[in-house]
Design a protein around this motif. Structure first.
Motif, PDB file in Angstrom:
ATOM      1  N   LEU A  42       0.820  -1.209   0.000  1.00  0.00           N
ATOM      2  CA  LEU A  42       0.000   0.000   0.000  1.00  0.00           C
ATOM      3  C   LEU A  42       0.852   1.257   0.000  1.00  0.00           C
ATOM      4  CD1 LEU A  42      -2.446  -1.150   2.807  1.00  0.00           C
ATOM      5  CD2 LEU A  42      -2.867  -1.216   0.365  1.00  0.00           C
ATOM      6  N   GLY A  43       0.199   2.408   0.022  1.00  0.00           N
ATOM      7  CA  GLY A  43       0.867   3.682   0.255  1.00  0.00           C
ATOM      8  C   GLY A  43       0.674   4.053   1.714  1.00  0.00           C
ATOM      9  N   TYR A  44       1.600   4.805   2.249  1.00  0.00           N
ATOM     10  CA  TYR A  44       1.562   5.128   3.672  1.00  0.00           C
ATOM     11  C   TYR A  44       1.732   6.622   3.892  1.00  0.00           C
ATOM     12  CZ  TYR A  44       2.243   0.149   3.960  1.00  0.00           C
ATOM     13  OH  TYR A  44       2.091  -1.204   3.803  1.00  0.00           O
ATOM     14  N   ILE A  45       0.966   7.163   4.805  1.00  0.00           N
ATOM     15  CA  ILE A  45       1.119   8.543   5.254  1.00  0.00           C
ATOM     16  C   ILE A  45       1.488   8.459   6.727  1.00  0.00           C
ATOM     17  CG2 ILE A  45       0.027  10.768   5.602  1.00  0.00           C
ATOM     18  CD1 ILE A  45      -1.964   9.978   3.375  1.00  0.00           C
ATOM     19  N   VAL A  46       2.644   9.005   7.065  1.00  0.00           N
ATOM     20  CA  VAL A  46       3.159   8.909   8.432  1.00  0.00           C
ATOM     21  C   VAL A  46       3.214  10.308   9.035  1.00  0.00           C
ATOM     22  CG1 VAL A  46       5.129   8.220   9.838  1.00  0.00           C
ATOM     23  CG2 VAL A  46       4.570   6.917   7.771  1.00  0.00           C
ATOM     24  N   PHE A  47       2.473  10.508  10.119  1.00  0.00           N
ATOM     25  CA  PHE A  47       2.544  11.737  10.899  1.00  0.00           C
ATOM     26  C   PHE A  47       3.389  11.417  12.116  1.00  0.00           C
ATOM     27  CE2 PHE A  47      -1.487  11.917   8.674  1.00  0.00           C
ATOM     28  CZ  PHE A  47      -1.475  13.195   8.147  1.00  0.00           C
ATOM     29  N   ILE A  48       4.414  12.215  12.338  1.00  0.00           N
ATOM     30  CA  ILE A  48       5.306  11.907  13.451  1.00  0.00           C
ATOM     31  C   ILE A  48       5.822  13.201  14.059  1.00  0.00           C
ATOM     32  CG2 ILE A  48       7.329  11.676  11.949  1.00  0.00           C
ATOM     33  CD1 ILE A  48       8.107   9.244  13.731  1.00  0.00           C
ATOM     34  N   ASP A  49       5.825  13.261  15.382  1.00  0.00           N
ATOM     35  CA  ASP A  49       6.363  14.441  16.062  1.00  0.00           C
ATOM     36  C   ASP A  49       7.854  14.545  15.780  1.00  0.00           C
ATOM     37  OD1 ASP A  49       4.000  15.308  17.194  1.00  0.00           O
ATOM     38  OD2 ASP A  49       4.291  14.195  19.041  1.00  0.00           O
ATOM     39  N   PHE A  54       4.691   3.962  -1.933  1.00  0.00           N
ATOM     40  CA  PHE A  54       5.028   5.329  -1.546  1.00  0.00           C
ATOM     41  C   PHE A  54       4.850   5.496  -0.047  1.00  0.00           C
ATOM     42  CE2 PHE A  54       3.598   5.814  -5.938  1.00  0.00           C
ATOM     43  CZ  PHE A  54       4.668   6.515  -6.473  1.00  0.00           C
ATOM     44  N   MET A  55       5.708   6.331   0.534  1.00  0.00           N
ATOM     45  CA  MET A  55       5.541   6.757   1.924  1.00  0.00           C
ATOM     46  C   MET A  55       5.590   8.278   1.937  1.00  0.00           C
ATOM     47  SD  MET A  55       7.854   4.248   4.357  1.00  0.00           S
ATOM     48  CE  MET A  55       9.426   4.703   3.670  1.00  0.00           C
ATOM     49  N   TYR A  56       4.680   8.866   2.655  1.00  0.00           N
ATOM     50  CA  TYR A  56       4.702  10.301   2.899  1.00  0.00           C
ATOM     51  C   TYR A  56       5.012  10.479   4.376  1.00  0.00           C
ATOM     52  CZ  TYR A  56       2.396  10.815  -1.597  1.00  0.00           C
ATOM     53  OH  TYR A  56       2.090  10.781  -2.931  1.00  0.00           O
ATOM     54  N   PHE A  57       6.063  11.225   4.682  1.00  0.00           N
ATOM     55  CA  PHE A  57       6.423  11.512   6.072  1.00  0.00           C
ATOM     56  C   PHE A  57       6.134  12.973   6.349  1.00  0.00           C
ATOM     57  CE2 PHE A  57       8.531   7.523   6.521  1.00  0.00           C
ATOM     58  CZ  PHE A  57       8.654   7.328   7.891  1.00  0.00           C
ATOM     59  N   ILE A  58       5.299  13.238   7.335  1.00  0.00           N
ATOM     60  CA  ILE A  58       4.996  14.596   7.768  1.00  0.00           C
ATOM     61  C   ILE A  58       5.502  14.720   9.201  1.00  0.00           C
ATOM     62  CG2 ILE A  58       3.194  16.283   8.263  1.00  0.00           C
ATOM     63  CD1 ILE A  58       2.297  13.531   5.943  1.00  0.00           C
ATOM     64  N   PHE A  59       6.596  15.450   9.371  1.00  0.00           N
ATOM     65  CA  PHE A  59       7.158  15.661  10.701  1.00  0.00           C
ATOM     66  C   PHE A  59       6.481  16.881  11.299  1.00  0.00           C
ATOM     67  CE2 PHE A  59      10.332  13.004   8.759  1.00  0.00           C
ATOM     68  CZ  PHE A  59      10.682  12.154   9.806  1.00  0.00           C
ATOM     69  N   LEU A  60       5.781  16.680  12.391  1.00  0.00           N
ATOM     70  CA  LEU A  60       4.976  17.730  13.003  1.00  0.00           C
ATOM     71  C   LEU A  60       5.785  18.544  13.998  1.00  0.00           C
ATOM     72  CD1 LEU A  60       1.822  15.557  13.642  1.00  0.00           C
ATOM     73  CD2 LEU A  60       2.136  17.239  11.842  1.00  0.00           C
ATOM     74  N   GLY A  61       5.621  19.841  13.927  1.00  0.00           N
ATOM     75  CA  GLY A  61       6.286  20.745  14.860  1.00  0.00           C
ATOM     76  C   GLY A  61       7.439  21.465  14.196  1.00  0.00           C
ATOM     77  N   PHE A  62       7.628  22.690  14.604  1.00  0.00           N
ATOM     78  CA  PHE A  62       8.763  23.456  14.098  1.00  0.00           C
ATOM     79  C   PHE A  62      10.036  23.054  14.822  1.00  0.00           C
ATOM     80  CE2 PHE A  62       5.124  26.293  13.246  1.00  0.00           C
ATOM     81  CZ  PHE A  62       5.243  26.354  11.870  1.00  0.00           C
ATOM     82  N   TYR A  63       9.910  22.704  16.104  1.00  0.00           N
ATOM     83  CA  TYR A  63      11.079  22.381  16.922  1.00  0.00           C
ATOM     84  C   TYR A  63      10.977  21.004  17.552  1.00  0.00           C
ATOM     85  CZ  TYR A  63      11.226  27.401  16.387  1.00  0.00           C
ATOM     86  OH  TYR A  63      11.208  28.654  15.856  1.00  0.00           O
ATOM     87  N   CYS A  64       9.787  20.628  17.999  1.00  0.00           N
ATOM     88  CA  CYS A  64       9.665  19.411  18.788  1.00  0.00           C
ATOM     89  C   CYS A  64       8.488  18.538  18.358  1.00  0.00           C
ATOM     90  CB  CYS A  64       9.538  19.792  20.260  1.00  0.00           C
ATOM     91  SG  CYS A  64       9.274  18.418  21.362  1.00  0.00           S
ATOM     92  N   GLU A 116       8.559  23.008   1.171  1.00  0.00           N
ATOM     93  CA  GLU A 116       9.882  23.559   1.474  1.00  0.00           C
ATOM     94  C   GLU A 116      10.000  24.119   2.889  1.00  0.00           C
ATOM     95  OE1 GLU A 116      12.946  23.479   0.200  1.00  0.00           O
ATOM     96  OE2 GLU A 116      12.029  22.061  -1.195  1.00  0.00           O
ATOM     97  N   SER A 117       8.953  24.753   3.391  1.00  0.00           N
ATOM     98  CA  SER A 117       9.046  25.398   4.706  1.00  0.00           C
ATOM     99  C   SER A 117       8.850  24.418   5.867  1.00  0.00           C
ATOM    100  CB  SER A 117       8.021  26.523   4.807  1.00  0.00           C
ATOM    101  OG  SER A 117       6.714  26.001   4.647  1.00  0.00           O
ATOM    102  N   LEU A 118       8.470  23.182   5.576  1.00  0.00           N
ATOM    103  CA  LEU A 118       8.240  22.174   6.619  1.00  0.00           C
ATOM    104  C   LEU A 118       8.954  20.883   6.235  1.00  0.00           C
ATOM    105  CD1 LEU A 118       4.405  22.726   7.060  1.00  0.00           C
ATOM    106  CD2 LEU A 118       6.200  23.554   8.590  1.00  0.00           C
ATOM    107  N   ASP A 119       9.060  19.967   7.184  1.00  0.00           N
ATOM    108  CA  ASP A 119       9.655  18.662   6.907  1.00  0.00           C
ATOM    109  C   ASP A 119       8.566  17.694   6.448  1.00  0.00           C
ATOM    110  OD1 ASP A 119      12.478  19.001   7.483  1.00  0.00           O
ATOM    111  OD2 ASP A 119      11.832  19.402   9.533  1.00  0.00           O
ATOM    112  N   VAL A 120       8.212  17.797   5.161  1.00  0.00           N
ATOM    113  CA  VAL A 120       7.200  16.932   4.552  1.00  0.00           C
ATOM    114  C   VAL A 120       7.837  16.299   3.317  1.00  0.00           C
ATOM    115  CG1 VAL A 120       4.910  16.828   3.511  1.00  0.00           C
ATOM    116  CG2 VAL A 120       5.342  18.427   5.387  1.00  0.00           C
ATOM    117  N   TYR A 121       7.867  14.966   3.293  1.00  0.00           N
ATOM    118  CA  TYR A 121       8.577  14.244   2.246  1.00  0.00           C
ATOM    119  C   TYR A 121       7.695  13.186   1.591  1.00  0.00           C
ATOM    120  CZ  TYR A 121      12.585  16.105   4.784  1.00  0.00           C
ATOM    121  OH  TYR A 121      13.479  16.935   5.412  1.00  0.00           O
TER     122      TYR A 121
END
Length: 136
Positions: free
Chosen positions: A59-66, A114-124, A97-102
């Motif tokens: 499958l495809g994956y969407i990963v939300f991670i702090d 496919f994997m989509y990684f969305i790193f949540l938070g500007f710092y933490c 570009e302004s966030l860590d989204v890949y």
């Protein structure tokens, strides 16, 4: 791996379930008491799950991670754990570009996904977004 995070994501999936063909939700929980199987959290836990899941479903994956679950180089951390589980990443594209989204084009053997990684938070973590909105 927090209760609030799980509830927000479950509510969003429930609200939008008629818009998608099939969505599965996996949230690794830290500190599972009384359980026989250890589930790692963070990037390691997610990629371990994907490695086991993709061999059955592809499958495809969407990963939300702090962001607290990665060093200052999130992309490198994903690559390191992907290698650990035999996940080959052929293309890594930063889609915001302004966030860590890949978006990552991956394979395990002959299965491509496919994997989509969305790193949540500007710092933490996700709460960074909330605090910045409140403070402004």
């Amino acid at each position: 791996d927090g209760h609030f995070d799980r509830q927000v994501i479950k509510d969003a999936l429930e609200k939008n379930k008629d818009k998608y063909c099939q969505i599965s939700l996996f949230i690794p929980e830290s500190g599972r008491k009384g359980k026989g199987r250890t589930i790692n959290t963070g990037i390691d836990g997610v990629l371990k799950f994907i490695k086991e899941d993709v061999t059955r479903f592809s499958l495809g994956y969407i990963v939300f991670i702090d962001k607290e679950h990665c060093s200052s180089d999130c992309e490198n951390d994903v690559n390191k754990f992907a290698n650990k589980y035999g996940i080959s990443i052929s293309v890594t594209q930063k889609i915001v570009e302004s966030l860590d989204v890949y978006k990552l084009t991956c394979s395990i053997g002959n299965k491509k996904f496919f994997m989509y990684f969305i790193f949540l938070g500007f710092y933490c973590c996700m709460e960074d977004f909330i605090l910045i909105k409140i403070c402004k």
